[in-house]
Design a protein around this motif. Structure first.
Motif, PDB file in Angstrom:
ATOM      1  N   LEU A  31      30.992  47.650  49.816  1.00 58.37           N
ATOM      2  CA  LEU A  31      31.740  48.289  48.793  1.00 58.37           C
ATOM      3  C   LEU A  31      33.476  48.033  48.421  1.00 58.37           C
ATOM      4  O   LEU A  31      33.442  47.869  47.869  1.00 58.37           O
ATOM      5  N   TYR A  32      33.970  46.787  49.687  1.00 59.54           N
ATOM      6  CA  TYR A  32      35.277  46.484  49.490  1.00 59.54           C
ATOM      7  C   TYR A  32      35.176  45.320  48.497  1.00 59.54           C
ATOM      8  O   TYR A  32      35.421  45.761  47.400  1.00 59.54           O
ATOM      9  N   ASP A  33      34.084  44.455  48.291  1.00 65.93           N
ATOM     10  CA  ASP A  33      34.444  43.313  46.861  1.00 65.93           C
ATOM     11  C   ASP A  33      33.826  44.282  46.086  1.00 65.93           C
ATOM     12  O   ASP A  33      34.583  43.619  44.885  1.00 65.93           O
ATOM     13  N   ARG A  34      33.092  45.293  45.332  1.00 63.81           N
ATOM     14  CA  ARG A  34      32.814  45.942  44.428  1.00 63.81           C
ATOM     15  C   ARG A  34      34.291  46.571  44.150  1.00 63.81           C
ATOM     16  O   ARG A  34      33.769  47.230  42.861  1.00 63.81           O
ATOM     17  N   TYR A  35      34.463  47.066  44.455  1.00 68.23           N
ATOM     18  CA  TYR A  35      35.431  48.093  44.050  1.00 68.23           C
ATOM     19  C   TYR A  35      36.479  48.543  44.693  1.00 68.23           C
ATOM     20  O   TYR A  35      37.508  48.214  43.598  1.00 68.23           O
ATOM     21  N   PHE A  36      37.061  47.703  45.488  1.00 67.56           N
ATOM     22  CA  PHE A  36      38.117  47.449  45.958  1.00 67.56           C
ATOM     23  C   PHE A  36      39.390  46.109  45.997  1.00 67.56           C
ATOM     24  O   PHE A  36      40.509  45.765  46.127  1.00 67.56           O
ATOM     25  N   LYS A  37      38.620  44.805  46.047  1.00 67.21           N
ATOM     26  CA  LYS A  37      39.091  43.741  46.074  1.00 67.21           C
ATOM     27  C   LYS A  37      39.591  43.595  45.326  1.00 67.21           C
ATOM     28  O   LYS A  37      39.237  43.977  43.693  1.00 67.21           O
ATOM     29  N   GLY A  38      40.992  42.956  45.364  1.00 66.47           N
ATOM     30  CA  GLY A  38      42.500  42.647  43.734  1.00 66.47           C
ATOM     31  C   GLY A  38      42.560  43.833  43.536  1.00 66.47           C
ATOM     32  O   GLY A  38      43.235  43.804  42.149  1.00 66.47           O
ATOM     33  N   THR A  39      42.889  44.889  44.034  1.00 64.47           N
ATOM     34  CA  THR A  39      43.598  46.165  43.423  1.00 64.47           C
ATOM     35  C   THR A  39      43.918  46.954  44.328  1.00 64.47           C
ATOM     36  O   THR A  39      44.137  46.846  45.988  1.00 64.47           O
TER      37      THR A  39
END
Length: 160
Positions: A31-39
């Motif tokens: 979930l973190y990798d797909r939606y939040f990482k780098g944002t």
């Protein structure tokens, strides 16, 4: 990270000073990798919800936060409760912490007089979808590209 079994888990309303610790719960997850990482999307969502008092944290005996849920009482169609975000910290998954957070969400919904509640789950997360279905949520519709292109979201509903 190795699995750490924790029996003593308390569920508390999270406060704004817990922001960074709540955000860390989602690291090392798809979930973190797909939606939040780098944002800044996760922190913005958490900060707003923490300020509004709509975050529940699962805290173990040492005080560490190992699970987080964000909910909105009128988040689905502006009328029904919506569990907007649920995560369990790496190393503490598969211990029913997520399941117990869902129970807390349902209790909040029932105590505030709602007769149904909603949750969305990404198509790439079949384990979460199976958990929600075991908890009585029924798939209503699959919406392609709802939040991010290439990621479909299941909308699930439960009658309380």
């Amino acid at each position: 990270m190795s699995l750490k079994y924790e029996r003593n888990v308390r569920f508390v309303q999270a406060t704004p000073d817990m922001r960074d610790e709540c955000a860390k719960v989602f690291e090392n997850s798809t979930l973190y990798d797909r939606y939040f990482k780098g944002t800044e999307f996760l922190k913005e969502m958490l900060y707003e919800s923490l300020d509004a008092g709509r975050v529940i944290a699962a805290r173990i005996g040492s005080g560490e936060i190992v699970g987080v849920m964000v909910y909105e009482l009128k988040g689905m169609f502006g009328e029904f409760p919506y569990l907007a975000l649920l995560g369990v910290k790496d190393g503490y998954r598969k211990q029913a912490i997520g399941s117990r957070l869902i129970d807390v969400f349902q209790k909040i919904c029932e105590q505030t007089g709602f007769d149904k509640c909603f949750i969305c789950v990404s198509h790439f997360n079949p384990r979460a979808k199976a958990l929600y279905q075991r908890k009585g949520f029924k798939p209503v519709v699959l919406i392609p590209d709802l939040i991010r292109e290439g990621i479909d979201e299941w909308v699930l509903m439960k009658r309380l």
